[in-house]
Enzyme design. Sequence first.
Site, PDB file in Angstrom:
ATOM      1  N   ARG A  25       0.724  -1.238   0.069  1.00  0.00           N
ATOM      2  CA  ARG A  25      -0.023   0.008   0.199  1.00  0.00           C
ATOM      3  C   ARG A  25       0.869   1.296  -0.016  1.00  0.00           C
ATOM      4  O   ARG A  25       0.401   2.358   0.583  1.00  0.00           O
ATOM      5  CB  ARG A  25      -1.197   0.086   1.078  1.00  0.00           C
ATOM      6  CG  ARG A  25      -1.916  -1.172   1.203  1.00  0.00           C
ATOM      7  CD  ARG A  25      -3.306  -0.880   0.240  1.00  0.00           C
ATOM      8  NE  ARG A  25      -4.139  -1.707   0.607  1.00  0.00           N
ATOM      9  CZ  ARG A  25      -5.286  -1.177   1.269  1.00  0.00           C
ATOM     10  NH1 ARG A  25      -5.496   0.016   1.577  1.00  0.00           N
ATOM     11  NH2 ARG A  25      -6.354  -1.960   1.579  1.00  0.00           N
ATOM     12  N   ARG A  29      -3.334   7.116   0.716  1.00  0.00           N
ATOM     13  CA  ARG A  29      -3.892   8.146   1.453  1.00  0.00           C
ATOM     14  C   ARG A  29      -2.929   8.969   2.387  1.00  0.00           C
ATOM     15  O   ARG A  29      -2.888  10.288   2.767  1.00  0.00           O
ATOM     16  CB  ARG A  29      -5.299   8.087   2.263  1.00  0.00           C
ATOM     17  CG  ARG A  29      -6.379   7.938   1.295  1.00  0.00           C
ATOM     18  CD  ARG A  29      -7.674   7.289   1.914  1.00  0.00           C
ATOM     19  NE  ARG A  29      -7.087   6.017   2.485  1.00  0.00           N
ATOM     20  CZ  ARG A  29      -7.986   4.901   3.072  1.00  0.00           C
ATOM     21  NH1 ARG A  29      -9.170   5.283   3.304  1.00  0.00           N
ATOM     22  NH2 ARG A  29      -7.572   4.007   3.546  1.00  0.00           N
ATOM     23  N   ARG A  38      -6.623  11.433  -5.986  1.00  0.00           N
ATOM     24  CA  ARG A  38      -8.075  10.622  -5.599  1.00  0.00           C
ATOM     25  C   ARG A  38      -9.301  11.646  -5.620  1.00  0.00           C
ATOM     26  O   ARG A  38     -10.233  11.188  -5.940  1.00  0.00           O
ATOM     27  CB  ARG A  38      -7.842  10.177  -4.247  1.00  0.00           C
ATOM     28  CG  ARG A  38      -8.768   9.464  -3.600  1.00  0.00           C
ATOM     29  CD  ARG A  38      -9.301   8.210  -4.257  1.00  0.00           C
ATOM     30  NE  ARG A  38     -10.336   7.474  -3.408  1.00  0.00           N
ATOM     31  CZ  ARG A  38     -11.442   7.640  -3.825  1.00  0.00           C
ATOM     32  NH1 ARG A  38     -11.879   8.609  -4.380  1.00  0.00           N
ATOM     33  NH2 ARG A  38     -12.664   7.185  -2.947  1.00  0.00           N
ATOM     34  N   ASP A  75      -6.809  -2.707  -7.050  1.00  0.00           N
ATOM     35  CA  ASP A  75      -7.290  -3.099  -5.991  1.00  0.00           C
ATOM     36  C   ASP A  75      -7.727  -4.782  -6.133  1.00  0.00           C
ATOM     37  O   ASP A  75      -7.981  -5.298  -7.082  1.00  0.00           O
ATOM     38  CB  ASP A  75      -8.689  -2.439  -5.380  1.00  0.00           C
ATOM     39  CG  ASP A  75      -9.215  -2.642  -3.996  1.00  0.00           C
ATOM     40  OD1 ASP A  75      -8.449  -2.041  -3.033  1.00  0.00           O
ATOM     41  OD2 ASP A  75      -9.732  -3.546  -3.647  1.00  0.00           O
ATOM     42  N   TYR A 151     -15.462 -11.252   0.716  1.00  0.00           N
ATOM     43  CA  TYR A 151     -15.779  -9.659   0.494  1.00  0.00           C
ATOM     44  C   TYR A 151     -17.218  -9.940  -0.064  1.00  0.00           C
ATOM     45  O   TYR A 151     -18.249  -9.217  -0.086  1.00  0.00           O
ATOM     46  CB  TYR A 151     -14.848  -8.787  -0.140  1.00  0.00           C
ATOM     47  CG  TYR A 151     -13.642  -8.251   0.910  1.00  0.00           C
ATOM     48  CD1 TYR A 151     -14.000  -7.108   1.523  1.00  0.00           C
ATOM     49  CD2 TYR A 151     -12.456  -8.675   0.819  1.00  0.00           C
ATOM     50  CE1 TYR A 151     -13.347  -6.397   2.304  1.00  0.00           C
ATOM     51  CE2 TYR A 151     -11.436  -8.223   1.743  1.00  0.00           C
ATOM     52  CZ  TYR A 151     -11.996  -7.180   2.431  1.00  0.00           C
ATOM     53  OH  TYR A 151     -11.003  -6.364   3.129  1.00  0.00           O
TER      54      TYR A 151
HETATM   55  O1  CP3 Z   1       0.212   0.549  -3.453  1.00  0.00           O
HETATM   56  C1  CP3 Z   1      -0.266  -0.504  -3.468  1.00  0.00           C
HETATM   57  O2  CP3 Z   1      -0.193  -1.323  -2.525  1.00  0.00           O
HETATM   58  C2  CP3 Z   1      -1.279  -0.674  -4.592  1.00  0.00           C
HETATM   59  C3  CP3 Z   1      -2.771  -0.726  -4.458  1.00  0.00           C
HETATM   60  C4  CP3 Z   1      -3.580  -1.410  -3.557  1.00  0.00           C
HETATM   61  C5  CP3 Z   1      -4.807  -1.121  -2.945  1.00  0.00           C
HETATM   62  N1  CP3 Z   1      -5.446  -2.218  -2.145  1.00  0.00           N
HETATM   63  C6  CP3 Z   1      -5.244   0.282  -3.078  1.00  0.00           C
HETATM   64  C7  CP3 Z   1      -6.267   0.816  -2.294  1.00  0.00           C
HETATM   65  C8  CP3 Z   1      -3.520  -2.719  -3.350  1.00  0.00           C
HETATM   66  C9  CP3 Z   1      -2.357  -3.771  -3.334  1.00  0.00           C
HETATM   67  C10 CP3 Z   1      -4.644  -3.232  -2.140  1.00  0.00           C
HETATM   68  C11 CP3 Z   1      -4.918  -4.491  -1.739  1.00  0.00           C
HETATM   69  C12 CP3 Z   1      -6.130  -4.873  -1.164  1.00  0.00           C
HETATM   70  N2  CP3 Z   1      -7.611  -4.226  -1.218  1.00  0.00           N
HETATM   71  C13 CP3 Z   1      -6.268  -5.742  -0.049  1.00  0.00           C
HETATM   72  C14 CP3 Z   1      -5.168  -6.787   0.287  1.00  0.00           C
HETATM   73  C15 CP3 Z   1      -4.189  -6.116   1.413  1.00  0.00           C
HETATM   74  C16 CP3 Z   1      -4.624  -5.772   2.579  1.00  0.00           C
HETATM   75  O3  CP3 Z   1      -4.567  -4.434   3.058  1.00  0.00           O
HETATM   76  O4  CP3 Z   1      -5.006  -6.571   3.242  1.00  0.00           O
HETATM   77  C17 CP3 Z   1      -7.594  -5.828   0.481  1.00  0.00           C
HETATM   78  C18 CP3 Z   1      -8.165  -6.656   1.588  1.00  0.00           C
HETATM   79  C19 CP3 Z   1      -8.275  -4.759  -0.321  1.00  0.00           C
HETATM   80  C20 CP3 Z   1      -9.639  -4.266  -0.099  1.00  0.00           C
HETATM   81  C21 CP3 Z   1      -9.875  -2.931   0.154  1.00  0.00           C
HETATM   82  N3  CP3 Z   1      -9.483  -2.030  -0.657  1.00  0.00           N
HETATM   83  C22 CP3 Z   1     -10.323  -2.267   1.192  1.00  0.00           C
HETATM   84  C23 CP3 Z   1     -10.539  -3.250   2.629  1.00  0.00           C
HETATM   85  C24 CP3 Z   1     -10.378  -1.100   1.137  1.00  0.00           C
HETATM   86  C25 CP3 Z   1     -10.752   0.160   2.163  1.00  0.00           C
HETATM   87  C26 CP3 Z   1      -9.985   0.312   3.306  1.00  0.00           C
HETATM   88  C27 CP3 Z   1      -8.942   1.419   2.998  1.00  0.00           C
HETATM   89  O5  CP3 Z   1      -7.754   1.097   3.239  1.00  0.00           O
HETATM   90  O6  CP3 Z   1      -9.650   2.496   2.692  1.00  0.00           O
HETATM   91  C28 CP3 Z   1      -9.818  -0.693  -0.124  1.00  0.00           C
HETATM   92  C29 CP3 Z   1      -9.683   0.693  -0.660  1.00  0.00           C
HETATM   93  C30 CP3 Z   1      -8.380   0.965  -1.128  1.00  0.00           C
HETATM   94  N4  CP3 Z   1      -7.489   0.083  -2.010  1.00  0.00           N
HETATM   95  C31 CP3 Z   1      -7.797   2.092  -0.993  1.00  0.00           C
HETATM   96  C32 CP3 Z   1      -6.408   1.972  -1.697  1.00  0.00           C
HETATM   97  C33 CP3 Z   1      -5.549   3.315  -1.861  1.00  0.00           C
HETATM   98  C34 CP3 Z   1      -8.146   3.657  -0.330  1.00  0.00           C
HETATM   99  C35 CP3 Z   1      -9.492   3.991  -0.809  1.00  0.00           C
HETATM  100  C36 CP3 Z   1      -9.281   5.503  -1.228  1.00  0.00           C
HETATM  101  O7  CP3 Z   1      -8.160   6.077  -1.631  1.00  0.00           O
HETATM  102  O8  CP3 Z   1     -10.490   6.086  -1.155  1.00  0.00           O
END
Ligand code: CP3
Length: 346
Positions: A25, A29, A38, A75, A151
């Site tokens: 990640r 943010r 974003r 994602d 999910y």
């Molecule tokens: O930089 C990176 O690592 C690449 C991008 C990436 C994202 N999600 C972007 C993202 C990666 C590799 C993921 C993987 C992901 N997504 C996982 C596996 C890793 C982990 O954290 O366990 C999971 C379970 C998800 C599902 C997911 N996506 C959730 C639960 C959420 C909401 C929680 C949160 O962190 O906001 C997301 C949204 C998400 N995916 C964001 C980002 C940057 C934030 C959303 C936003 O910017 O509004």
Amino acid sequence: MTSEKPVIAALQRQAKAMVPIWLMRQAGRYLPEYRAVRARAGSFLELCFTPELAVEVTLQPIRRFPLDAAIIFSDILVIPHALGQPVSFEEGRGPVLEPIRSVTAVRNLSVERLATTLSPVATAIAAVRRELPPAVALFGFAGAPWTVASYMVEGGGGSDFAIAKAWAYREPESFSQLIELLVDATSAYLLQQVEAGAEILQIFDSWAGVLSPSALERWCLQPTAEIVRRVKAKHPEVPIVVFPRGIGASYARYAAECGCDGLSLDTAVAPEWAAAALQPSMTMQGNLDPLVLVAGGDAMRAEATRILERLGAGPFVFNLGHGIVPQTPPEHVAALCELVHDWRRG
Ligand code: CP3
């Protein structure tokens, strides 16, 4: 052949003088420049599916920090979206999905449009490859079937998985139809990413740790191993890292049976145990607590050094034990990169 890219070299089990680092990640943010893009993108999926914007946020952490790998911005939930299940990301609530809870609902999903729907990710991967510095490797990724299915069935995150588990334990035959669909979709999607230019793949099984050992074998390890086999059948040269978060001693079963090249360790794994039990056969990645990165300073130096002393002698890629959290000060990331790169195998 020795790769010029330190992360690839480590996954080929070549220990170079310097330990490479990237962070799960790393685009997100905690970076003001991410928040600006974003806000411009409108919805989160719009950001994922607009190549120009996805390329921009993928490269942001690479411009700021001396990281050794980029990970394509996307994602794990783009797969349910591409299969035809409505997915949205709501401010402060995380992902929201229209739940799938029956075989009939599974049959309404289709892999037919998968490659077309996900083609903007492939376009972004190809463009990122053209822009990366020569020593920086590019990861593609997907979620493992169990984590994505949880999910899809629960309709979002933040649950106790009671509905997904009830289905898996009560009606394994019908639950396996969902898992098999995800094995097909995920293998195809990862191959699409490799063909677009992804050099390494990571499979995220963030919720592997909530299952019993026998359910872990059936719903996490076997489907993930099948995906690894399918990708390696076409692209044996592409290293694959698996992150089965929270599974404790079962990491040893992944090392023995998964067929991957690297295992990413969550925060709770003792690095000395991993060095003895796993590292002789696998490249290790991990496992700094993301909250230690928030703390920074002496606490961060002490924890990161402990990990380096225990895992740094073998093939190792420094990373976190889970994703960066939004309250992380960017200057702590810079300090961590410097610390890891300055450490030397002794
Ligand atoms: O930089 C990176 O690592 C690449 C991008 C990436 C994202 N999600 C972007 C993202 C990666 C590799 C993921 C993987 C992901 N997504 C996982 C596996 C890793 C982990 O954290 O366990 C999971 C379970 C998800 C599902 C997911 N996506 C959730 C639960 C959420 C909401 C929680 C949160 O962190 O906001 C997301 C949204 C998400 N995916 C964001 C980002 C940057 C934030 C959303 C936003 O910017 O509004």
